[in-house]
Structures are given as structure tokens and as C-alpha cells.
Design a protein around this motif. Structure first.
Motif, short mmCIF file in Angstrom:
data_model
loop_
_atom_site.label_atom_id
_atom_site.label_comp_id
_atom_site.label_asym_id
_atom_site.label_seq_id
_atom_site.Cartn_x
_atom_site.Cartn_y
_atom_site.Cartn_z
N VAL A 16 -7.90 17.37 -3.36
CA VAL A 16 -7.97 18.66 -2.66
C VAL A 16 -6.59 19.30 -2.69
CG1 VAL A 16 -9.87 18.01 -1.13
CG2 VAL A 16 -7.50 17.53 -0.44
N GLY A 17 -6.56 20.62 -2.49
CA GLY A 17 -5.30 21.32 -2.36
C GLY A 17 -4.88 21.35 -0.89
N THR A 76 0.84 -1.19 0.00
CA THR A 76 0.00 0.00 0.00
C THR A 76 0.87 1.24 0.00
OG1 THR A 76 -0.08 0.22 2.40
CG2 THR A 76 -1.70 -1.24 1.41
N SER A 77 0.23 2.39 -0.15
CA SER A 77 0.93 3.66 -0.05
C SER A 77 1.08 4.06 1.42
CB SER A 77 0.16 4.75 -0.80
OG SER A 77 -1.06 5.02 -0.12
N ASP A 78 1.99 4.99 1.68
CA ASP A 78 2.17 5.48 3.04
C ASP A 78 0.88 6.13 3.56
OD1 ASP A 78 4.76 4.62 3.03
OD2 ASP A 78 5.63 6.58 2.58
N GLY A 79 0.20 6.86 2.68
CA GLY A 79 -1.04 7.51 3.10
C GLY A 79 -2.09 6.51 3.53
N PHE A 80 -2.17 5.40 2.84
CA PHE A 80 -3.15 4.38 3.21
C PHE A 80 -2.83 3.81 4.58
CE2 PHE A 80 -5.07 0.25 3.42
CZ PHE A 80 -6.28 0.40 2.77
N VAL A 81 -1.56 3.55 4.83
CA VAL A 81 -1.16 2.98 6.13
C VAL A 81 -1.48 3.95 7.25
CG1 VAL A 81 0.76 2.14 7.52
CG2 VAL A 81 0.64 1.56 5.10
N SER A 88 2.90 11.02 -0.10
CA SER A 88 3.58 11.23 1.18
C SER A 88 4.71 12.23 1.03
CB SER A 88 4.11 9.90 1.71
OG SER A 88 4.81 10.09 2.93
N ALA A 89 5.53 12.07 0.00
CA ALA A 89 6.64 12.99 -0.24
C ALA A 89 6.13 14.38 -0.59
CB ALA A 89 7.53 12.46 -1.36
N ALA A 90 5.04 14.45 -1.36
CA ALA A 90 4.48 15.75 -1.74
C ALA A 90 4.02 16.52 -0.51
CB ALA A 90 3.32 15.55 -2.70
N LEU A 91 3.35 15.85 0.40
CA LEU A 91 2.85 16.51 1.60
C LEU A 91 3.99 16.89 2.54
CD1 LEU A 91 -0.33 14.35 2.22
CD2 LEU A 91 -0.26 16.78 1.61
N ALA A 92 5.04 16.08 2.60
CA ALA A 92 6.19 16.42 3.43
C ALA A 92 6.84 17.71 2.94
CB ALA A 92 7.19 15.28 3.43
N VAL A 150 -3.75 16.41 -3.59
CA VAL A 150 -3.73 15.00 -3.23
C VAL A 150 -5.14 14.48 -2.99
CG1 VAL A 150 -1.44 15.22 -2.15
CG2 VAL A 150 -3.51 15.54 -0.77
N PRO A 151 -5.35 13.14 -3.01
CA PRO A 151 -6.67 12.59 -2.67
C PRO A 151 -7.00 12.86 -1.20
CG PRO A 151 -5.30 10.96 -3.81
CD PRO A 151 -4.41 12.10 -3.44
N GLU A 152 -8.22 13.30 -0.93
CA GLU A 152 -8.59 13.75 0.41
C GLU A 152 -8.59 12.62 1.43
OE1 GLU A 152 -12.07 16.46 2.48
OE2 GLU A 152 -12.59 15.21 0.76
N ARG A 153 -9.38 11.57 1.22
CA ARG A 153 -9.51 10.51 2.22
C ARG A 153 -8.23 9.68 2.32
NH1 ARG A 153 -14.64 6.86 1.63
NH2 ARG A 153 -13.75 6.10 3.58
N HIS A 154 -7.62 9.44 1.19
CA HIS A 154 -6.46 8.56 1.14
C HIS A 154 -5.27 9.13 1.92
CE1 HIS A 154 -4.88 4.92 -0.69
NE2 HIS A 154 -3.77 5.54 -1.00
N THR A 155 -5.23 10.46 2.07
CA THR A 155 -4.08 11.09 2.72
C THR A 155 -4.46 11.78 4.03
OG1 THR A 155 -4.43 13.16 1.49
CG2 THR A 155 -2.98 11.50 0.50
N ALA A 156 -5.63 11.44 4.58
CA ALA A 156 -6.10 12.14 5.78
C ALA A 156 -5.09 12.05 6.92
CB ALA A 156 -7.45 11.56 6.23
N GLY A 157 -4.47 10.88 7.10
CA GLY A 157 -3.51 10.71 8.17
C GLY A 157 -2.22 11.48 7.97
N LEU A 158 -1.91 11.85 6.72
CA LEU A 158 -0.67 12.56 6.43
C LEU A 158 -0.85 14.07 6.48
CD1 LEU A 158 0.48 10.47 3.31
CD2 LEU A 158 1.37 10.30 5.64
#
Length: 315
Positions: free
Chosen positions: A170-171, A101-106, A228-232, A243-251
Motif C-alpha cells: 500500500v502507499g 525480525t524486522s522492526d515492523g514485525f515487532v 521502518s526507515a521509509a515510514l519514518a 510498504v506491506p500493509e499488515r507487516h507495517t501496521a504498527g508503524l
């Protein structure tokens, strides 16, 4: 060397249990003559009379007595092996499942999934592997048990898929970013410095296509391979990530998020669960797939990570 007819094991098991050709024939729904022929074949195969006439009945030979328990166990094991899989004993299940999976999913769905698995099957371990490409080789060779992602044309045709969730882009910017003040217009969004997520450098995606309808183009300052890298980068600079909203909520915890201000809505993506068909009927694997689906549908897990929205831009 010829192989014996293994169907004769079932016949022998019933013959030794009944001690009668007629009784065995009724139980197996065969004619007495067919059962007699089967007994003859068994005698030829084993080199032993097996059932010997004694008065008006039949008695087992010493060889038959030796075989009775062994043959019965073999037949019962074969029946159990061919019976459809039943629900696993989760309390005693000990197994390691590998999920790619992706980091965002985890970060977003992993905690709820681990909690659910730990409650139902404490002996199960989850191993998360980063997803660096869409190649399905690891599913085919058994290295990976489950995978999440957007189904693509490069996916192997035999791979099974099931939709987990739909997601919108979302931005996202850091707290205190200039976009946090005032209305986020298409022009302000496009003119900012962006971090682009693409496996191929400067690939044209749906955001570019939506902006192009208004004659706008993003100013891309960096290209990375994952959200994950983009948000960092966005968290530590003035870069804007999309980025996708739900998929990256934890990041995105602590960051500001806003709907993409584009003239044409960017299509949503469908994140799916993927696995190889050889595991389709595996009872423990089916249970795990259900756990993943439930974790992705768990509102509490998502609300706990939902970041604040920009002023006048509810996400």
C-alpha cells in the motif's frame, strides 16, 4: 581399549529384576539359550558371576546387589532420553528465545506475541534481533532460534519454513499530505517524491514494473534499507512510502494509507517463519512457533493498529 556392549545393560537390568534366566528370557522375548549366552558375556565383562546358583534358583552376588539400582537408573534414563519429546511444562519453563525480525514485525505482532508467551510461560524471555540481511548463518550456528521474512534463493537449503501471512503493498503518506485530497491516480502517485526500500541502490522492484506498463516511473528522492526507515521519513516529510500493509501496521499509526494506484496489481508477498531443522522436534521451540503463528493470525492485534484510509481509497 574395547568398549563394552551397552545393550548388555538392558539385559542385566532385567536379569537382576527377575532373578531368573528363564524369566528374563520371557520378558525380553529371547530364547533361554540366548539369555544364557548374554549372562555369560555379562560375567566376562564385569568379572563377576552376578547370579549364582543356590538350590534350584539363582541369587545375586554382592557385586550384583551393588549394581542393581545403578543399572536400573541408567536404563530408565536412557529410555527417557530416547522417548519422543512431550509437551513442555510451560509454567516452569525458563528459556530465552532469540527472534530475528524486522522492526515492523515487532511493532505489529510483538505485543500479542509477548502477551501470549507471558500468560502461558512467564519464565520465557523473547530477545528480538534486527534483520539486516537474508543470510541464514545465524540460524545454522544457533545464534537465532526463529526468523521471519520472505524466503529467498539465498536461504540455506536445510532451513525449515512455514508461511505466516500474505501481505499486499500500500502507499503511505503523512497526515495532511497533498495526496490526501482528491483521487490518487497513477500519475499523481508516480509524480510525487518517493522513498524506496531496497538493499541495492535504485533496484527495480514490482512497483516499478507495474508503473512501467503505463509508461510511468516513480521519482525516487531517497533509498533506505528497511520499511521502518521509509515510514519514518514519510511521516516527517512529503515523501511517499510503499510498504506491506499488515507487516507495517504498527508503524503506520496516524498516517494515511491507500491501495497502490498502478495499472497492474503488484504481487502479494508471503512472510514466513524460518528455523533450523535441529530445533524442529524441540517441544518448547514447537510451542513458540505456534505462538508466533497465532499472533500473526490475531485479528484484534491488526485492527488496533489499522490507520485511516484516504478519502475514496479504502484500504
Amino acid at each position: 581399549m574395547s568398549h563394552p556392549d551397552l545393550n548388555l545393560l538392558v539385559v542385566l537390568d532385567v536379569l537382576l529384576a527377575e532373578g531368573s534366566v528363564a524369566g528374563a528370557a520371557r520378558r525380553l522375548r529371547l530364547s533361554p539359550s540366548a539369555m544364557s549366552r548374554a549372562l555369560a558375556r555379562l560375567r566376562e565383562t564385569t568379572g563377576d558371576p552376578l547370579l549364582v546358583r543356590a538350590g534350584r534358583g539363582l541369587v545375586p552376588s554382592p557385586r550384583a546387589l551393588e549394581l542393581r539400582e545403578q543399572v536400573h537408573c541408567i536404563v530408565q534414563d536412557a529410555v527417557a532420553a530416547l522417548r519422543p519429546a512431550t509437551a513442555p511444562d510451560l509454567a516452569r519453563l525458563e528459556r530465552t528465545f532469540t527472534l530475528r525480525t524486522s522492526d515492523g514485525f515487532v511493532e505489529t505482532f510483538g505485543p500479542e506475541l509477548i502477551r501470549r508467551v507471558g500468560v502461558e510461560a512467564p519464565g520465557v524471555r523473547l530477545r528480538f534481533m534486527p534483520k539486516l540481511d537474508k543470510d541464514s548463518t545465524l540460524l545454522r550456528d544457533g545464534t537465532v532460534d526463529l526468523e521471519t521474512g520472505v524466503v529467498s534463493s539465498t536461504m540455506g537449503p536445510e532451513v525449515r519454513t512455514q508461511a505466516l501471512l500474505r501481505d499486499r503493498f500500500v502507499g503511505v503518506v503523512r497526515a495532511g499530505h497533498p495526496l490526501g485530497e482528491g483521487e490518487v491516480t497513477p500519475a499523481r502517485y508516480a509524480q510525487g517524491k518517493h522513498v524506496l526500500v531496497a538493499r541495492r541502490a535504485l533496484a527495480q522492484g514490482p512497483v516499478e514494473e507495474a508503473l512501467a506498463t503505463a509508461g510511468l516511473q516513480r521519482d525516487v528522492a531517497a533509498v533506505v534499507g528497511g520499511f521502518s526507515a521509509a515510514l519514518a521519513l514519510a511521516r516527517a516529510s512529503n515523501l511517499i512510502a510503499s510498504v506491506p500493509e499488515r507487516h507495517t501496521a504498527g508503524l503506520r499509526t496516524g498516517m494515511l494509507c491507500f491501495p497502490l494506484p498502478v495499472p497492474v496489481p503488484v504481487p502479494e508477498i508471503t512472510v514466513s517463519l524460518l528455523w533450523h531443522p535441529r530445533l524442529d522436534a524441540d517441544a518448547a521451540h514447537r510451542w513458540l512457533r505456534g505462538c508466533v503463528r497465532d499472533a500473526c493470525a490475531e485479528p484484534a492485534a491488526l485492527l488496533a493498529h489499522r490507520p485511516p484510509a484516504l478519502p475514496e481509497q479504502a484500504s
